[in-house]
Motif scaffolding. Structure first.
Motif, PDB file in Angstrom:
ATOM      1  N   TYR A 186      30.784  40.574  57.467  1.00 45.35           N
ATOM      2  CA  TYR A 186      30.693  39.200  56.980  1.00 45.35           C
ATOM      3  C   TYR A 186      30.964  38.154  58.057  1.00 45.35           C
ATOM      4  N   GLY A 187      31.370  38.595  59.243  1.00 48.42           N
ATOM      5  CA  GLY A 187      31.683  37.648  60.300  1.00 48.42           C
ATOM      6  C   GLY A 187      33.042  36.998  60.137  1.00 48.42           C
ATOM      7  N   ARG A 188      33.754  37.355  59.104  1.00 48.62           N
ATOM      8  CA  ARG A 188      35.095  36.837  58.806  1.00 48.62           C
ATOM      9  C   ARG A 188      35.699  37.727  57.726  1.00 48.62           C
ATOM     10  N   LEU A 189      36.957  37.540  57.453  1.00 47.17           N
ATOM     11  CA  LEU A 189      37.610  38.282  56.380  1.00 47.17           C
ATOM     12  C   LEU A 189      37.398  37.529  55.075  1.00 47.17           C
ATOM     13  N   PRO A 190      36.681  38.112  54.096  1.00 51.54           N
ATOM     14  CA  PRO A 190      36.476  37.404  52.828  1.00 51.54           C
ATOM     15  C   PRO A 190      37.756  37.399  52.004  1.00 51.54           C
ATOM     16  N   VAL A 191      38.294  36.214  51.734  1.00 50.24           N
ATOM     17  CA  VAL A 191      39.552  36.104  50.990  1.00 50.24           C
ATOM     18  C   VAL A 191      39.382  35.397  49.647  1.00 50.24           C
ATOM     19  N   ALA A 192      38.167  34.947  49.340  1.00 52.67           N
ATOM     20  CA  ALA A 192      37.918  34.261  48.073  1.00 52.67           C
ATOM     21  C   ALA A 192      36.566  34.701  47.526  1.00 52.67           C
ATOM     22  N   GLY A 193      36.417  34.615  46.232  1.00 53.92           N
ATOM     23  CA  GLY A 193      35.142  34.957  45.606  1.00 53.92           C
ATOM     24  C   GLY A 193      34.927  36.456  45.525  1.00 53.92           C
ATOM     25  N   PHE A 194      33.672  36.861  45.523  1.00 52.83           N
ATOM     26  CA  PHE A 194      33.294  38.269  45.408  1.00 52.83           C
ATOM     27  C   PHE A 194      32.357  38.622  46.544  1.00 52.83           C
ATOM     28  N   PRO A 195      32.722  39.521  47.404  1.00 51.39           N
ATOM     29  CA  PRO A 195      33.927  40.334  47.454  1.00 51.39           C
ATOM     30  C   PRO A 195      35.058  39.591  48.164  1.00 51.39           C
ATOM     31  N   ARG A 196      36.258  40.183  48.110  1.00 53.98           N
ATOM     32  CA  ARG A 196      37.405  39.638  48.833  1.00 53.98           C
ATOM     33  C   ARG A 196      38.466  40.729  48.990  1.00 53.98           C
ATOM     34  N   ILE A 197      39.416  40.449  49.872  1.00 56.68           N
ATOM     35  CA  ILE A 197      40.535  41.365  50.102  1.00 56.68           C
ATOM     36  C   ILE A 197      41.792  40.530  50.263  1.00 56.68           C
ATOM     37  N   THR A 198      42.893  41.020  49.728  1.00 50.96           N
ATOM     38  CA  THR A 198      44.184  40.356  49.918  1.00 50.96           C
ATOM     39  C   THR A 198      44.956  41.103  51.010  1.00 50.96           C
ATOM     40  N   ARG A 199      46.021  40.507  51.481  1.00 51.05           N
ATOM     41  CA  ARG A 199      46.829  41.140  52.527  1.00 51.05           C
ATOM     42  C   ARG A 199      47.925  42.007  51.909  1.00 51.05           C
ATOM     43  N   PRO A 200      48.351  43.053  52.606  1.00 55.93           N
ATOM     44  CA  PRO A 200      49.449  43.882  52.077  1.00 55.93           C
ATOM     45  C   PRO A 200      50.738  43.078  51.994  1.00 55.93           C
ATOM     46  N   ARG A 201      51.348  43.104  50.828  1.00 59.51           N
ATOM     47  CA  ARG A 201      52.623  42.418  50.603  1.00 59.51           C
ATOM     48  C   ARG A 201      53.412  43.205  49.562  1.00 59.51           C
ATOM     49  N   PRO A 202      54.742  43.112  49.610  1.00 62.19           N
ATOM     50  CA  PRO A 202      55.526  43.705  48.523  1.00 62.19           C
ATOM     51  C   PRO A 202      55.159  43.023  47.207  1.00 62.19           C
ATOM     52  N   ARG A 203      55.050  43.813  46.145  1.00 64.66           N
ATOM     53  CA  ARG A 203      54.648  43.285  44.843  1.00 64.66           C
ATOM     54  C   ARG A 203      55.819  43.319  43.867  1.00 64.66           C
ATOM     55  N   LYS A 204      56.240  42.149  43.448  1.00 66.61           N
ATOM     56  CA  LYS A 204      57.323  42.021  42.486  1.00 66.61           C
ATOM     57  C   LYS A 204      56.991  42.770  41.199  1.00 66.61           C
ATOM     58  N   ASN A 205      55.726  42.731  40.800  1.00 65.21           N
ATOM     59  CA  ASN A 205      55.312  43.376  39.555  1.00 65.21           C
ATOM     60  C   ASN A 205      55.088  44.877  39.724  1.00 65.21           C
ATOM     61  N   ALA A 206      55.396  45.418  40.905  1.00 65.04           N
ATOM     62  CA  ALA A 206      55.286  46.867  41.148  1.00 65.04           C
ATOM     63  C   ALA A 206      56.587  47.361  41.790  1.00 65.04           C
ATOM     64  N   ASP A 207      57.711  46.798  41.347  1.00 61.90           N
ATOM     65  CA  ASP A 207      59.034  47.188  41.853  1.00 61.90           C
ATOM     66  C   ASP A 207      59.152  47.057  43.363  1.00 61.90           C
ATOM     67  N   GLY A 208      58.463  46.097  43.944  1.00 67.58           N
ATOM     68  CA  GLY A 208      58.577  45.846  45.369  1.00 67.58           C
ATOM     69  C   GLY A 208      57.717  46.731  46.251  1.00 67.58           C
ATOM     70  N   VAL A 209      56.904  47.594  45.641  1.00 68.05           N
ATOM     71  CA  VAL A 209      56.024  48.453  46.431  1.00 68.05           C
ATOM     72  C   VAL A 209      54.964  47.578  47.101  1.00 68.05           C
ATOM     73  N   THR A 210      54.687  47.854  48.369  1.00 73.38           N
ATOM     74  CA  THR A 210      53.694  47.081  49.102  1.00 73.38           C
ATOM     75  C   THR A 210      52.293  47.446  48.638  1.00 73.38           C
ATOM     76  N   GLY A 211      51.466  46.432  48.439  1.00 75.10           N
ATOM     77  CA  GLY A 211      50.105  46.677  47.996  1.00 75.10           C
ATOM     78  C   GLY A 211      49.167  45.571  48.416  1.00 75.10           C
ATOM     79  N   PHE A 212      47.879  45.863  48.283  1.00 74.37           N
ATOM     80  CA  PHE A 212      46.847  44.853  48.484  1.00 74.37           C
ATOM     81  C   PHE A 212      45.679  45.199  47.575  1.00 74.37           C
ATOM     82  N   SER A 213      44.806  44.229  47.367  1.00 69.60           N
ATOM     83  CA  SER A 213      43.657  44.428  46.492  1.00 69.60           C
ATOM     84  C   SER A 213      42.359  44.194  47.244  1.00 69.60           C
ATOM     85  N   LEU A 214      41.399  45.064  46.976  1.00 70.40           N
ATOM     86  CA  LEU A 214      40.031  44.913  47.453  1.00 70.40           C
ATOM     87  C   LEU A 214      39.191  44.650  46.209  1.00 70.40           C
ATOM     88  N   VAL A 215      38.588  43.474  46.137  1.00 69.81           N
ATOM     89  CA  VAL A 215      37.743  43.130  45.001  1.00 69.81           C
ATOM     90  C   VAL A 215      36.302  43.265  45.461  1.00 69.81           C
TER      91      VAL A 215
END
Length: 198
Positions: A88-117
């Protein structure tokens, strides 16, 4: 005897849109057909995905998701992000497709995660095997708690606008020496970028 295996089956409007998206990230096609129904099987990074054609499917209405548990989210994120940047010539962070960065997730007991949409709006959620090491809630500043809440809103629920409001409000009230200031500013910049790209 091999252990049981599950393979996510995800909907899409067009497998021809899905195949090059995953190929860019190092996945290979293991099966493909258009008749009697559209089906695409992919393998990469040690796991399998399958897609099926669904007439009328639109990314905005997708509710499909799957989990991928890995030993370390960092290396796989680096590989996927490199493929996306190349494609894509850049990291897609909005819309479809997109990817988030790895971060601890409060809603997953602090386990680090990221999402690929993916282009069809399916959320492929990657989580670090085991538990993360977040600061206990009592030790977090109000800004630190706001950062964690914003991560859940934006990266787990896809509500970047609300995450941005939460973070902006918390930043206005935060003291200049708050230990979460750097994380909050980094996330704020990313959320603002996501809003611009929408």
């Amino acid at each position: 005897m091999p252990p049981p295996q599950t393979v996510p089956l995800l909907p899409c409007a067009d497998i021809d849109e899905i195949e090059p998206f995953f190929a860019a990230m190092g996945f290979r096609t293991t099966f493909r057909q258009h008749r009697p129904y559209a089906c695409l099987a992919l393998h990469g990074h040690g796991f399998d995905l399958q897609y099926y054609g669904l007439d009328g499917h639109v990314p905005e209405a997708s509710h499909s998701s799957c989990l991928v548990i890995v030993d370390d989210t960092g290396p796989i994120w680096d590989e996927l992000a490199a493929g996306l940047r190349q494609a894509y010539g850049r990291l897609p962070v909005a819309g479809f497709p997109r990817i988030t960065r790895p971060r601890p997730r409060k809603n997953a007991d602090g386990v680090t995660g990221f999402s690929l949409v993916d282009p069809a709006g399916n959320w492929i959620r990657f989580f670090h095997r085991g538990r993360g090491a977040p600061a206990p809630a009592a030790e977090l500043s109000r800004l630190g708690e706001a950062v964690q809440n914003a991560v859940v809103l934006a990266d787990s629920k896809g509500d970047e606008a609300q995450a941005l409001k939460v973070l902006q409000g918390a930043l206005r009230r935060a003291p200049a020496d708050d230990p979460a200031l750097e994380d909050a500013r980094e996330l704020l910049a990313e959320l603002e970028e996501r809003q611009v790209e929408r």
